[in-house]
Design a protein around this motif. Structure first.
Motif, PDB file in Angstrom:
ATOM      1  N   TYR A  65       1.942   6.171  13.206  1.00 34.69           N
ATOM      2  CA  TYR A  65       2.320   6.827  12.214  1.00 34.69           C
ATOM      3  C   TYR A  65       1.542   8.130  12.056  1.00 34.69           C
ATOM      4  CZ  TYR A  65       2.009   7.654   7.112  1.00 34.69           C
ATOM      5  OH  TYR A  65       2.147   8.439   5.806  1.00 34.69           O
ATOM      6  N   LYS A  66       0.455   8.399  12.724  1.00 31.27           N
ATOM      7  CA  LYS A  66      -0.297   9.661  12.471  1.00 31.27           C
ATOM      8  C   LYS A  66       0.750  10.857  13.354  1.00 31.27           C
ATOM      9  CE  LYS A  66      -5.169   8.238  11.780  1.00 31.27           C
ATOM     10  NZ  LYS A  66      -6.561   8.320  12.414  1.00 31.27           N
ATOM     11  N   LEU A 122       4.223  15.488  13.145  1.00 29.04           N
ATOM     12  CA  LEU A 122       5.933  15.925  13.488  1.00 29.04           C
ATOM     13  C   LEU A 122       6.546  16.412  12.335  1.00 29.04           C
ATOM     14  CD1 LEU A 122       7.890  16.412  15.584  1.00 29.04           C
ATOM     15  CD2 LEU A 122       8.686  13.980  15.099  1.00 29.04           C
ATOM     16  N   LEU A 123       6.422  15.586  11.233  1.00 30.50           N
ATOM     17  CA  LEU A 123       6.992  16.200   9.850  1.00 30.50           C
ATOM     18  C   LEU A 123       6.320  17.494   9.419  1.00 30.50           C
ATOM     19  CD1 LEU A 123       7.443  12.258   8.380  1.00 30.50           C
ATOM     20  CD2 LEU A 123       9.215  13.892   9.165  1.00 30.50           C
ATOM     21  N   GLY A 149      12.604   5.370   6.447  1.00 29.53           N
ATOM     22  CA  GLY A 149      11.536   4.376   6.592  1.00 29.53           C
ATOM     23  C   GLY A 149      10.586   4.703   7.848  1.00 29.53           C
ATOM     24  N   LEU A 150       9.404   4.707   7.727  1.00 31.52           N
ATOM     25  CA  LEU A 150       8.287   4.956   8.516  1.00 31.52           C
ATOM     26  C   LEU A 150       7.583   3.771   9.031  1.00 31.52           C
ATOM     27  CD1 LEU A 150       6.906   8.362   7.054  1.00 31.52           C
ATOM     28  CD2 LEU A 150       8.743   7.959   8.544  1.00 31.52           C
ATOM     29  N   PRO A 151       7.123   3.715  10.120  1.00 28.68           N
ATOM     30  CA  PRO A 151       6.179   2.573  10.682  1.00 28.68           C
ATOM     31  C   PRO A 151       4.974   2.476  10.587  1.00 28.68           C
ATOM     32  CG  PRO A 151       6.687   3.779  12.588  1.00 28.68           C
ATOM     33  CD  PRO A 151       7.267   4.563  11.447  1.00 28.68           C
ATOM     34  N   LYS A 152       4.562   1.374  10.057  1.00 25.12           N
ATOM     35  CA  LYS A 152       2.830   1.322   9.974  1.00 25.12           C
ATOM     36  C   LYS A 152       2.546   1.412  11.684  1.00 25.12           C
ATOM     37  CE  LYS A 152       3.247  -1.986   6.035  1.00 25.12           C
ATOM     38  NZ  LYS A 152       2.824  -3.298   5.564  1.00 25.12           N
TER      39      LYS A 152
END
Length: 201
Positions: free
Chosen positions: A12-13, A18-19, A5-8
């Motif tokens: 996010y950017k 990082l990913l 789960g990623l946050p809005k």
């Protein structure tokens, strides 16, 4: 397969970068609530930041990436906080228009963070009223419903533009990686591999 789960919003950017630096490229599709990545065993879902601890605790997602400010306020406990990603850095601070720290006793404090504000007051043996707000906190002292605010501060420009002064840093904030406790056991190999890739960046 692991679901993350990623946050809005504002961080996010930075998370996406990082990913990507770790070799994981998102395959976003605005029509889909869950989407894949360049790694066939890693999927993502973009969620409201405040909801991520609950989704992780219930095991709906295996891993969550979320700000420490959210974790300080959550009542959920069914997860491990395993890594400080050292991005999205800011601070939770006390600010006011004209008041001083010495005038906190008996005052009113507006905040989105009532739990951590109360902890700060208790640690300093101060009795004050906390007014929980969900929207723009800076407006509270301007409209006269609070003497102080406790809010996230990055550059401090928003405070200055509204005639407010940062008085005291309560807590340094950064983005954390959390893992559902049971999923950490059942998907240990996949989760550890993902964490290692993020740490190696």
């Amino acid at each position: 397969m692991i679901l993350i789960g990623l946050p809005k919003g504002r961080i996010y950017k930075e998370i996406r970068q990082l990913l990507e630096n770790s070799g994981i490229h998102l395959k976003e599709d605005k029509r889909k609530l869950i989407f894949g990545s360049s790694e066939k065993n890693i999927q993502f879902s973009i969620l409201r930041g405040w909801d991520i601890p609950k989704f992780v605790s219930y095991g709906a997602v295996d891993i969550g990436i979320v700000g420490k400010d959210v974790l300080l306020e959550t009542e959920e406990e069914n997860f491990f906080e395993v890594l400080d990603l050292e991005i999205g850095k800011c601070r939770l601070s006390l600010a006011a228009k004209e008041k001083k720290v010495s005038e906190l006793a008996g005052s009113t404090i507006a905040s989105k963070f009532p739990k951590e504000t109360n902890n700060f007051l208790s640690e300093n043996f101060i009795d004050a009223e906390i007014i929980e707000l969900k929207g723009s906190i800076e407006i509270a002292p301007i409209l006269g419903i609070s003497d102080f605010i406790v809010d996230l501060v990055n550059t401090g420009n928003t405070l200055k533009e509204n005639g407010l002064k940062e008085l005291k840093v309560i807590k340094e904030i950064s983005t954390r990686l959390i893992v559902n406790k049971s999923k950490f056991r059942t998907k240990n190999k996949e989760i550890k591999k993902f964490i290692q890739r993020i740490k190696s960046d």
